[in-house]
Design a protein around this motif. Structure first.
Motif, short mmCIF file in Angstrom:
data_model
loop_
_atom_site.label_atom_id
_atom_site.label_comp_id
_atom_site.label_asym_id
_atom_site.label_seq_id
_atom_site.Cartn_x
_atom_site.Cartn_y
_atom_site.Cartn_z
N CYS A 114 41.21 -15.84 72.17
CA CYS A 114 40.44 -15.45 73.35
C CYS A 114 38.97 -15.34 72.95
CB CYS A 114 40.93 -14.14 73.94
SG CYS A 114 39.95 -13.65 75.39
N CYS A 117 37.75 -11.38 74.09
CA CYS A 117 38.16 -10.15 73.41
C CYS A 117 38.66 -10.41 71.99
CB CYS A 117 39.22 -9.41 74.21
SG CYS A 117 40.83 -10.23 74.23
N CYS A 154 42.32 -15.11 77.27
CA CYS A 154 43.69 -14.59 77.26
C CYS A 154 44.07 -14.13 78.66
CB CYS A 154 43.82 -13.45 76.26
SG CYS A 154 43.06 -11.91 76.80
N CYS A 157 42.05 -11.05 79.94
CA CYS A 157 40.66 -11.35 80.31
C CYS A 157 40.59 -12.22 81.55
CB CYS A 157 39.94 -12.01 79.13
SG CYS A 157 39.66 -10.87 77.76
ZN ZN Z 1 40.88 -11.72 76.01
#
Ligand code: ZN
Ligand code: ZN
Length: 163
Positions: A114, A117, A154, A157
């Motif tokens: 991701c 994050c 991800c 997110c």
């Molecule tokens: Zn993420």
């Protein structure tokens, strides 16, 4: 800031689960004729406790918190050993390490990273890996695929962005 407040209770390991994973790693190493020393075991434990990915210096900080001064090479050498034993993967895209979620035999893990994050998901699909290698060899003669890392967003997110 969404990353920090995201609930992670679902992925929180119980101490039982942690002990089980470490015992399994120990047995795995012994079966391969390798030795999971106390130090190597501790680095693996710290990586498991980090949930997801961790940078070498995060692990170094964790070691220092437990033992005081720790040489940087100590953590790196332990990580190298764990990678050799297929217990840990290096994720170059974010210069971090993750615990292998597979069977710890040689496999072509593809890492979904991701970009927001930093969460890493290990994806196993030998068919997709082979197809990628085959197509690549067609267009870029002589190129051999070693590892695959895919950057994206991800689930958390993506949901946070949509909401
Ligand atoms: Zn993420
Ligand atoms: Zn793996």
């Amino acid at each position: 800031m969404t990353a920090a407040s995201a609930p992670n209770t679902a992925s929180q390991r119980s101490s039982d689960a942690l002990a089980r994973e470490l015992a399994a790693a120990d047995a795995h190493c012994r079966a391969r004729g390798a030795q999971l020393t106390a130090l190597r075991r501790e680095v693996l434990e710290l990586l498991l406790l980090r949930e997801g990915s961790a940078k070498a210096y995060d692990l170094q900080d964790d070691m220092r918190a437990r033992h005081g001064r720790v040489a940087p090479t100590t953590v790196y050498r332990a990580l190298e050993f764990l990678i050799e034993q297929e217990l840990v993967h290096r994720v170059d895209a974010i210069n971090a390490f993750v615990v292998c979620n597979g069977e710890h035999v040689h496999h072509h893990a593809m890492m979904l990273v991701c970009a927001q994050c930093g969460q890493v998901t290990e994806w196993h699909d030998e068919e997709a890996f082979a197809a990628l290698g085959k197509r690549l060899r067609k267009s870029v003669a002589g190129f051999h695929v070693g590892s695959v890392e895919i950057k994206g967003l991800c689930t958390n997110c993506t949901e946070a962005q949509a909401g």
